[in-house]
Design a protein around this motif. Structure first.
Motif, PDB file in Angstrom:
ATOM      1  N   TYR A 190       0.863  -1.186   0.000  1.00 31.88           N
ATOM      2  CA  TYR A 190       0.000   0.000   0.000  1.00 31.88           C
ATOM      3  C   TYR A 190       0.899   1.236   0.000  1.00 31.88           C
ATOM      4  O   TYR A 190       1.655   1.476   0.941  1.00 31.88           O
ATOM      5  N   CYS A 202       1.196   5.097   0.094  1.00 30.43           N
ATOM      6  CA  CYS A 202       0.484   6.331   0.436  1.00 30.43           C
ATOM      7  C   CYS A 202       0.893   7.472  -0.498  1.00 30.43           C
ATOM      8  O   CYS A 202       2.087   7.744  -0.676  1.00 30.43           O
ATOM      9  N   ASP A 259      -6.567  11.104  -0.236  1.00 33.53           N
ATOM     10  CA  ASP A 259      -5.294  10.979   0.465  1.00 33.53           C
ATOM     11  C   ASP A 259      -5.134   9.555   0.978  1.00 33.53           C
ATOM     12  O   ASP A 259      -5.901   9.096   1.828  1.00 33.53           O
ATOM     13  N   GLY A 260      -4.142   8.851   0.468  1.00 32.16           N
ATOM     14  CA  GLY A 260      -3.924   7.463   0.832  1.00 32.16           C
ATOM     15  C   GLY A 260      -3.654   7.248   2.308  1.00 32.16           C
ATOM     16  O   GLY A 260      -4.085   6.254   2.894  1.00 32.16           O
ATOM     17  N   LYS A 261      -2.935   8.192   2.927  1.00 30.01           N
ATOM     18  CA  LYS A 261      -2.643   8.063   4.358  1.00 30.01           C
ATOM     19  C   LYS A 261      -3.926   8.179   5.175  1.00 30.01           C
ATOM     20  O   LYS A 261      -4.129   7.443   6.146  1.00 30.01           O
ATOM     21  N   TRP A 316      -5.839   4.916   4.871  1.00 34.21           N
ATOM     22  CA  TRP A 316      -5.215   3.867   5.682  1.00 34.21           C
ATOM     23  C   TRP A 316      -5.592   4.023   7.167  1.00 34.21           C
ATOM     24  O   TRP A 316      -5.975   3.045   7.821  1.00 34.21           O
ATOM     25  N   MET A 330       2.223  -1.162   4.348  1.00 35.05           N
ATOM     26  CA  MET A 330       2.044   0.246   4.013  1.00 35.05           C
ATOM     27  C   MET A 330       3.389   0.979   4.011  1.00 35.05           C
ATOM     28  O   MET A 330       4.195   0.836   4.923  1.00 35.05           O
ATOM     29  N   GLU A 377       4.710   4.831   3.737  1.00 34.65           N
ATOM     30  CA  GLU A 377       4.134   6.165   3.914  1.00 34.65           C
ATOM     31  C   GLU A 377       4.523   7.127   2.799  1.00 34.65           C
ATOM     32  O   GLU A 377       3.699   7.884   2.305  1.00 34.65           O
TER      33      GLU A 377
END
Length: 855
Positions: free
Chosen positions: A757, A759, A771-773, A776, A827, A829
């Protein structure tokens, strides 16, 4: 009525049934639900589903096909035994220990407390005890045939809160002491009305143990394949009905949600009105009236739409002659309008068969689902029936009708979850993997929607795209399911094998395109693309391919380059980017990309116009995208794949000089490791001149005749452990669900890959920035929330997971320096640094030789 009025009732089984409780509220001060109330409600749902899905007819077909001269008395008992599954499913809750521990209900007058609060096995034993005496009173022939359902039905009750394992394991319990100890304890309960103690315990053990051993022994030789499949389908149907009825009843008590509709096609007239009102459909009917079946020379016809219309009408006319049949083949060239054809055939089958009440459109890839959903929106968008169309896959959140949002949020989420779990939608777009999980998965959740297959239309697109080692099993199951469950199955492809060859003794499928040569030999389909084999030489390098492709730039064409290995596609794309001679815009399309990224790439292809472009792709392009390119390059593989790829070139049949260059960069035999006869034998590939001729002439039946013969010898006629006979006798016959699931798995697990994953921030089509973060963190928070209602949590997780697909990628398994981890999802970041010009650079992420550069 299929079920006799004399079916067993809970008040006949237990004294004062209102004294026992089945459920208690989680938070509020409502009264506890009595066992009688829950059982009656579950029975009511069972009957509602049974009636709406017209399952009485299906079960009558089952009885006729499965039993050998069953008496009317035994047939009524069989039906009572089936209904008894839901009546007895929670009956083990009469256990005083369950009442005390789970319901907070003391029963000091109870003689014995068997210290087990798990009620399912006790319910199964009670069911067995009740019906055993009735079965043993039948004459020899009837008793022999119903004994296995006595064991089977009690097994389903025992497993109704867990995943399915093996029937053999359950049968073995009747050779052990524990089951009899349990039965003895039950017989000592004065509050149960029905124990007549027909046998002494030792005699009972002897007879039941022998019956269980005989069932195991007979699994190898007692049944034909037809009866083996019917036995399996009955089990899955009965189990699906039980868990559906139980869930609906429990949800109604817990959250007040009443399920009144079970996914039937209630708005069929509106579906037809919308479809028949389209400009495309009007054009077809106008042509039918004015020109179809009139004398004309179609060989001179240059308009592809005319040939598509001819194919549409030919298939429709053939279907009308065989409405009573169950399985149909549609073999039609790439680009001939199979999607529109499928909608029309589905509606025709529903109109002529009033019992049919559902449609499944099943595709090999999620990208095809997206593509066909867009087609559906063009036809039905703006109409209320669009709400009846649901996408069921891992990429879309649980469908919810926001216009019907209730004041009670809990009920809103609960109803949506139940509809998704039990496939309560009239029209479903899904994948083969999802369908096969419903048919063959061992998890309890996998079986939830099996009853929805009854009286449905099932359109299977490109079924040959999966490993051919299980084609025999696939066609055998599909034909028997169709016969038992009154399913109408349409199997479509441009390269469709005659699967009837693998199912001798069963009714043949009906080919709806009788005159295939009328279309496959027609110039608009046959001659629109020329195959060039000049690059198929041993000493052909990536640099050679690069030079050849770049020389085409001055033509200002749309060029498609396909590799069968992801790493090769990434490498070639990188080489293009770094080459100073590159003049055309270049894009990359692989199965690793998110739906959002694929949509962006496909949009650029559509808008490329006359300036030209180069698209580097993996095999996801073959059946996963509706594109029209001018020139193609392809690493050779299966002959089916070559034809599918050629279908992406000059799709509109309006371009001159369309060509596909075949080359060898990666050996397909090192890529396909699933025993596929189409690739293991070079004689069935483009390495053989005869196969090149077949590809040119579109004579795929000749190709498949040889391939199917290999499959027959390898699998059908094999007497080894992996042969068909062994599978049906030892695995299917004893309902070995882990092995059945493994055998019927369409895609083998990839042990060499991992999910990452990354971010970053991405922009959706409407301009919304995601926003991927944040996604998550939202996912983690939901997973950790132990207070949120289960249904609300499941829905919100499905929403978040659909967004997580924007950031999730598959890479070679390696050691990663990750920022966070959930399960097997890693993940990172600062994911943006692994993208160049908005595209993932997998070489940068994985590093050389699989070693990431940031370790």
């Amino acid at each position: 009525m299929y079920f006799d009025k004399d079916v067993v009732k809970i008040e006949d089984l237990i004294k004062q049934p209102e004294r026992y409780f089945a459920h208690k509220p989680k938070k509020d001060d409502r009264k506890k639900e009595t066992l009688k109330e829950h059982t009656n409600l579950a029975e009511a749902y069972f009957l509602k589903i049974f009636e709406e899905k017209n399952l009485g007819h299906c079960m009558e077909v089952f009885e006729e096909k499965y039993f050998d001269q069953l008496s009317w008395e035994a047939k009524n008992l069989f039906r009572s035994m089936m209904f008894g599954i839901v009546t007895f499913h929670d009956f083990g809750k009469v256990n005083p220990y369950f009442q005390k521990e789970k319901m907070g209900h003391e029963m000091p007058e109870a003689k014995k407390i068997f210290s087990n609060s798990h009620h399912s096995l006790i319910s199964a034993a009670l069911y067995f005890e009740y019906f055993m005496g009735k079965v043993w009173e039948l004459d020899k022939n009837d008793k022999k045939q119903l004994k296995e359902f006595l064991f089977l039905n009690s097994y389903l009750i025992a497993k109704h809160h867990s995943d399915l394992d093996t029937f053999e394991k359950y049968l073995k319990s009747f050779e052990d002491e524990d089951i009899y100890h349990l039965i003895e304890m039950l017989e000592d309960q004065d509050h149960l009305n029905f124990y007549k103690k027909p046998f002494q315990c030792s005699l009972k053990r002897q007879r039941l143990g022998k019956a269980a051993r005989n069932l195991k022994k007979a699994a190898r030789d007692r049944k034909s394949r037809t009866r083996q499949i019917l036995f399996y389908a009955y089990e899955r149907l009965a189990y699906s009905l039980l868990v559906a009825s139980d869930h609906y009843a429990a949800s109604e008590y817990m959250s007040g949600v009443q399920i009144r509709h079970f996914g039937g096609m209630e708005h069929m007239d509106e579906f037809c009105r919308q479809y028949y009102g389209t400009e495309l459909y009007h054009g077809i009917r106008k042509y039918e009236q004015e020109k179809y079946l009139k004398e004309k020379d179609l060989r001179k016809e240059e308009n592809m739409n005319i040939m598509r219309t001819e194919l549409f009408l030919d298939a429709e006319q053939e279907l009308k002659k065989h409405m009573d049949q169950n399985v149909f083949f549609v073999e039609a060239p790439t680009g001939s309008g199979k999607s529109n054809l499928a909608v029309n055939l589905s509606f025709q089958l529903m109109k002529q068969n009033p019992g049919i009440g559902k449609i499944f459109y099943v595709y090999p890839f999620n990208t095809l689902i997206e593509q066909n959903l867009e087609s559906m929106e063009k036809i039905f968008g703006g109409s209320k029936v669009m709400e009846d169309i649901a996408v069921v896959n891992s990429m879309k959140p649980i469908p919810m009708d926001r216009a019907k949002r209730k004041t009670d949020e809990l009920q809103y989420y609960q109803e949506a979850l139940l509809n998704r779990q039990f496939l309560n939608y009239p029209m479903i777009l899904t994948t083969h993997v999802s369908l096969f999980d419903t048919m063959f998965g061992r998890r309890k959740e996998s079986t939830f929607g099996f009853h929805q297959l009854a009286n449905s239309v099932l359109v299977l697109d490109e079924i040959q795209s999966y490993r051919n080692s299980i084609w025999t099993e696939i066609i055998l199951f599909l034909k028997e399911f169709a016969s038992f469950l009154n399913m109408k199955i349409i199997i479509m492809s441009a390269t469709l094998p005659n699967l009837d060859v693998l199912s001798p003794g069963l009714e043949n499928a009906v080919p709806l395109i009788r005159n295939r040569e009328k279309f496959y030999s027609h110039p608009v389909f046959k001659n629109r693309v020329h195959a060039d084999y000049s690059l198929m030489k041993k000493e052909f390098t990536m640099e050679d391919l690069l030079d050849h492709v770049l020389k085409q730039q001055n033509l200002k064409k749309k060029i498609l380059v396909e590799f069968i290995k992801k790493e090769s596609a990434y490498t070639f794309f990188q080489m293009l980017q770094e080459d100073g001679r590159l003049e055309l815009p270049t894009e990359l399309l692989t199965g690793d990309q998110s739906i959002l990224e694929r949509k962006q790439v496909l949009k650029k292809i559509d808008t490329a116009g006359k300036q030209g472009m180069i698209l580097v792709s993996t095999q996801v392009i073959e059946a996963g995208a509706d594109i029209d390119m001018d020139i193609g390059y392809k690493n050779w593989s299966k002959l089916d794949s070559e034809e599918q790829f050629m279908g992406r070139i000059n799709r509109s049949c309006k371009k001159k000089g369309a060509v596909v260059y075949f080359f060898e960069m990666d050996d397909p035999r090192h890529i396909y490791r699933d025993g596929d006869a189409r690739i293991e034998n070079l004689e069935y590939t483009l390495a053989n001149e005869e196969m090149r001729t077949i590809l040119s002439e579109k004579d795929f039946q000749k190709y498949y005749k040889s391939v199917l013969e290999v499959l027959k010898q390898t699998f059908m006629e094999s007497t080894g452990d992996h042969g068909i006979e062994a599978f049906f006798a030892t695995k299917l016959g004893l309902l070995d669900h882990p092995e059945i699931e493994k055998r019927m798995q369409l895609i083998q697990d990839d042990m060499w890959s991992m999910s990452v994953y990354l971010c970053r921030k991405v922009e959706e089509e409407d301009g919304t920035v995601v926003d991927g973060k944040e996604i998550w963190n939202k996912y983690k928070k939901l997973l950790m929330d132990q207070k949120m209602d289960y249904s609300e949590k499941k829905y919100k997780l499905s929403e978040v997971r659909s967004k997580m697909n924007y950031f999730t990628y598959t890479i070679q398994r390696t050691v990663l320096m990750y920022s966070d981890k959930i399960g097997e999802l890693y993940m990172i970041e600062d994911g943006e640094k692994y993208f160049q010009n908005g595209r993932l650079n997998k070489i940068l992420l994985e590093g050389k030789d699989g070693t990431p550069d940031f370790l």
